[in-house]
Design a protein around this motif. Structure first.
Motif, short mmCIF file in Angstrom:
data_model
loop_
_atom_site.label_atom_id
_atom_site.label_comp_id
_atom_site.label_asym_id
_atom_site.label_seq_id
_atom_site.Cartn_x
_atom_site.Cartn_y
_atom_site.Cartn_z
N LEU A 59 0.83 -1.20 0.00
CA LEU A 59 0.00 0.00 0.00
C LEU A 59 0.87 1.25 0.00
O LEU A 59 1.90 1.30 0.66
CB LEU A 59 -0.89 0.02 1.24
N ILE A 87 -1.96 5.89 2.53
CA ILE A 87 -3.20 5.20 2.91
C ILE A 87 -2.94 3.91 3.70
O ILE A 87 -3.88 3.22 4.08
CB ILE A 87 -4.06 4.86 1.68
N PRO A 116 -9.48 -0.28 4.76
CA PRO A 116 -10.26 -0.16 3.52
C PRO A 116 -11.75 -0.32 3.78
O PRO A 116 -12.16 -0.95 4.76
CB PRO A 116 -9.73 -1.32 2.67
N TYR A 172 -10.50 3.65 -1.52
CA TYR A 172 -9.70 2.52 -1.04
C TYR A 172 -10.66 1.45 -0.53
O TYR A 172 -11.30 1.63 0.50
CB TYR A 172 -8.75 2.99 0.06
#
Length: 335
Positions: free
Chosen positions: A41, A45, A50, A77
């Motif tokens: 990732l 983020i 998610p 996301y």
């Protein structure tokens, strides 16, 4: 897209990841131009959770354009649960082409696993039939089906694998469930059906199966030329393998077998039958649990049952492709 992760569950005792089985760099290279794949990732983020989108079949049929795309646009996301059974016919052509590339061109076993797979394939006497037989304790427990005539050892194993909320069905619910083809075939039932289809009992058969297969003598007492990973690989090599590595070996052998028969139509069977079709390989068959359940419920046995099972599989057997394969193929779309 972040590099895929395997579905895991505590009762599988499985900890291996995508890179333990597949060639990561090859996957990234082959999907370039279709979708950008990253191994980890991005930092901005990585600390966020998610937004989870449940695409599992128990949520009903839907397509990605209606369900997933809005979530992605809103949250930026997201993570998707496995969705092997969802429809893709309404996806844009570029999405179909990308999906095809990812599933059938970009996936390659890493060198370590591939070398073991080649070794295993070479050790199997030729020609041979690969049989994906599913009758492990967790599989039977999950099915919620009841069986008679199993050994006390098998019954104890099934009960030990049963989890909360997966009680055995009884009465009309059990009958309807079985008649819908939801109950795994036992090894002896599988041997009976193969004989009904005229497959000689001296056929070389590779068992593509998980650990702990129960009641196997019901099959091997009929088909004696039966081979497994544990019988063909060294004890040390077999014992040190992750479960996903063992499954990858079964997948490789099954795709490259002279014939493939599945007793269940799970994720591996979908992958194998599709890949064999993509490569122009025939002699691929998915046995009908529904037909066997309905005929036995109607009281058929012996030669009557054998003839009925042959009739149920005749078209697919002659054609060499099980009817569970889709009528259309999204791989016909190219970028």
């Amino acid at each position: 897209m972040v590099l895929p992760k395997f579905e895991v569950a505590a009762y599988w005792n499985e900890s291996s990841g995508f890179a333990d089985v597949f060639d990561v760099d090859y996957f990234i290279e082959q999907t370039r131009g279709y979708v950008e794949v990253v191994k980890d990732l991005p930092a901005e983020i990585a600390s966020r959770e998610p937004f989870k989108v449940d695409c599992s079949k128990r949520k009903g049929h839907f397509d990605y354009v209606e369900t997933v795309l809005p979530a992605l646009l809103e949250h930026q996301y997201i993570s998707l649960t496995p969705a092997m059974n969802q429809r893709r016919d309404r996806n844009p052509a570029y999405a179909k082409a990308s999906y095809c590339q990812g599933c059938y061109s970009a996936l390659r076993l890493n060198k370590n696993v591939e070398s073991k797979a080649v070794e295993l394939l070479q050790a199997i006497p030729k020609p041979f039939l690969s049989l994906h037989l599913r009758f492990e304790p967790d599989m039977v427990a999950y099915s919620r089906c009841s069986y008679t005539g199993l050994s006390s050892k098998s019954m104890d194993s099934i009960e030990a694998a049963r989890r909360e909320g997966r009680k055995v069905l009884t009465g009309d619910a059990a009958r309807l469930w079985r008649n819908r083809g939801k109950c795994p075939l036992t090894p002896s039932e599988t041997a009976f059906i193969l004989q009904a289809l005229g497959i000689p009992t001296n056929t070389n058969i590779y068992l593509a199966a998980g650990d702990g297969l129960m009641e196997l003598e019901g099959f091997t007492s009929v088909y004696k030329n039966t081979y497994t990973k544990s019988s063909l690989l060294t004890h040390e090599a077999f014992e040190n393998m992750h479960g996903n590595t063992k499954a990858a070996l079964d997948y490789y052998v099954s795709v490259n077998s002279d014939a493939y028969v599945a007793t269940f139509f799970g994720n591996m069977d979908k992958m194998v039958t599709a890949m064999r079709t993509m490569q122009g390989l025939q002699r691929t068959l998915v046995l009908s649990r529904r037909a066997f359940a309905n005929y036995t419920a109607a009281g058929l046995a012996g030669q009557q049952l054998a003839k009925a099972m042959w009739d149920a599989h005749r078209e697919e057997y002659v054609r060499g492709r099980g009817s569970a394969l889709p009528e259309y193929c999204f791989c016909e779309f190219k970028l």
